[in-house]
Design an enzyme around this catalytic site. Sequence first.
Site, short mmCIF file in Angstrom:
data_model
loop_
_atom_site.label_atom_id
_atom_site.label_comp_id
_atom_site.label_asym_id
_atom_site.label_seq_id
_atom_site.Cartn_x
_atom_site.Cartn_y
_atom_site.Cartn_z
N TYR A 246 -49.46 -14.12 0.57
CA TYR A 246 -50.38 -13.69 1.62
C TYR A 246 -51.38 -12.71 1.02
O TYR A 246 -51.01 -11.61 0.63
CB TYR A 246 -49.59 -13.05 2.76
CG TYR A 246 -50.39 -12.70 4.00
CD1 TYR A 246 -51.74 -13.00 4.12
CD2 TYR A 246 -49.78 -12.07 5.07
CE1 TYR A 246 -52.45 -12.69 5.26
CE2 TYR A 246 -50.47 -11.75 6.22
CZ TYR A 246 -51.81 -12.05 6.31
OH TYR A 246 -52.52 -11.73 7.45
N LYS B 287 -52.10 -17.80 1.54
CA LYS B 287 -52.77 -17.56 2.82
C LYS B 287 -53.96 -16.67 2.51
O LYS B 287 -53.80 -15.49 2.19
CB LYS B 287 -51.82 -16.90 3.82
CG LYS B 287 -52.46 -16.59 5.17
CD LYS B 287 -51.49 -15.87 6.10
CE LYS B 287 -52.17 -15.46 7.39
NZ LYS B 287 -51.27 -14.68 8.27
#
Length: 307
Positions: A135, A163
């Site tokens: 992330y 992400k």
Amino acid sequence: MIHWEGVMPAVTTKFTSEDELDLAMFEKNIRAQVDAGVHGIILGGTLGEASTLANEEKETLIKAALEIVGHKVPVIINIAEQSTKEAIAVAQNAEKLGAKGLMVLPPMRYKATDHETVVYFKAIANSTSLPIMIYNNPVDYKIEVTLDMMEELLECDNIQAIKESTRDITNVIRLKNRFGDRLKVFTGVDTLGLESLVIGADGWVAGLVCAYPAETVAIYELVKAGKINEALDIYRWFMPLLELDISPQLVQNIKLAEVATEIGTEHVRAPRLPLQGKERERVIKVIDDAMKNRPVLPEYKNLKSEV
């Protein structure tokens, strides 16, 4: 194995008015996500209020999600811990419980150096066989995973996706140019969802999908089928709602939206409190206006992809 593609909701955690887990409403929401055609379920992120959950509550949610979805879609566990030791423990426990993948944030609270961040991610990856999504959100977490850092991280075979939440949409292209299909790229910003998919993102880790799963999946499927104008019609309607995701009160905002679509409640866990005053009125108006004009969706399932 996870096919890193499609819409993966970062689901909210449902609470009762007595501040206990509301597993009945949790199940109702997860089933709505799966029925709409999402491609995975992510538990324990910011939207899931993970920082307020006890370990036993997290385990309960993992077990419940796995039971609800069966083998239909993968259940992915978010890791956002303060120590490497704790992160490894969470990863190994998630694997033991039957989760299919991990989404891993950089170290919390401590602003690690680039080297420390890479070592942290690699230590987690080397402790588990589960596939991992990194992330990257320097706006909220103050640590950026650069392309050079990603190059090092991809030495771990099970680091497979990112992400991408830098807010710089061109980063999707940079990542794809450098790593090709070795790294699957997901947008993590709701207000950049369609744009990111059009320029090559493999998927969308979404927030407002918690309240509007069909609309979110429809945008993804239509884009992948080359039906950009049809996707754009839905996206234009969706934008005022999607803007509720880019706020410090995104949890309260999205839970109010879940109330409107009858797949959630607005109960949050303190120190979060339900919205009040003019801000509450503003958010409710955004939701009410959207509900009055909610689009009739085209048949979006089983479209032939052009990508």
